[in-house]
Design an enzyme around this catalytic site. Sequence first.
Site, PDB file in Angstrom:
ATOM      1  N   SER A 115     -56.041 111.785 -29.958  1.00  0.00           N
ATOM      2  CA  SER A 115     -55.818 110.881 -31.083  1.00  0.00           C
ATOM      3  C   SER A 115     -56.773 109.702 -30.999  1.00  0.00           C
ATOM      4  CB  SER A 115     -54.381 110.359 -31.085  1.00  0.00           C
ATOM      5  OG  SER A 115     -54.207 109.335 -32.051  1.00  0.00           O
TER       6      SER A 115
ATOM      7  N   TYR B 139     -46.569 107.499 -27.794  1.00  0.00           N
ATOM      8  CA  TYR B 139     -47.468 108.490 -28.377  1.00  0.00           C
ATOM      9  C   TYR B 139     -48.912 108.213 -27.951  1.00  0.00           C
ATOM     10  CZ  TYR B 139     -50.102 111.144 -31.830  1.00  0.00           C
ATOM     11  OH  TYR B 139     -50.986 111.994 -32.446  1.00  0.00           O
TER      12      TYR B 139
END
Length: 330
Positions: free
Chosen positions: A201, A216
């Site tokens: 990410s 996350y």
Amino acid sequence: MASHVFMIRQETAPAQWWFLSLAFVGAAYAATVTLRFVAYLALCRCHRPKDDLRRRYGEWAVVTGPTSGIGRAMALELARHGLNLVLVGRDPAILREISGTVKSLHKVKTKTVVFDLSLVWTPDGDEPLRRLREAVEGLDVGVVVNNAGVAKPGAVYLHEADVEAWVRMVRVNMSAVTEVTAVVLPGMVSRGRGAIVNIGSAGSEYIPSLPLYTMYAATKRYVAQFSRSLHVEYASKGIHVQCQAPFFVDTRLMFRFEEAAGGVSLFTVTPDAYARAAVAWIGRGGALCTPAVRHQLLRRMAAAAPDSVHDWILLRLATWNRKRCFSGSE
């Protein structure tokens, strides 16, 4: 008068020299950035021959989380390039559906492995892990895409979420990536070739913080470091390990910050568009990349802002998203 003019020239000469030096440095930097970006665009526009992945790495690809979003698009794109697929997911019905779609569109072979990756490293995960090992045994697995990921809980402070929810995220985003990679590596080492793609990410790589999505971002940071180290470790064995770090992709995992940020939606890409760019980048570039052109532009823009500005903006976007999530609005 002549001496006065001479003194002025003496005083202005150093200033001119400094100005010209700074201008030269700035021009050199701008040229370097421009050339790198042009090279990046050229790579993005290169169309890999359909049989290149199969010829270079092997006949089969393993894809986790292939039932929706990036995973589904990646599975279809790999099949378009002629690779047979081992599809790993937790829903048998949806696995059968994507398997049938792949075979009907691209005439390749498929295998499905039902595996809830949140059970990795638990007693309940031993049996599906054994089935995965059996499924890939004897196959010429050349490409692995560790795509499965969990983004929830999100838009919450660390102390608010249930501990089991954090544990599930860690198992899927970190433990499963590690375990699936460990399953396929021995075969790749013995054949002397392979490509492992781990979906990370941009939120863990190109911006300094991701408030209210802390866990996350932290798990995706693991994916990036895991990929970098393995890339160095296995490059001499013919195995290319890569972490792809996208920004906004229109999937269920996306946090939809662009709804608050306005123009950011211009940088959102569809799963199909991302998959085309992502597959083109397999085996190319270094251990960390951002395949989509729009995401590369956003990465350059993000690099220009100070960390404090990022933190201020992202905290407010996360707070807005938190209000939206807890109010039940879409």
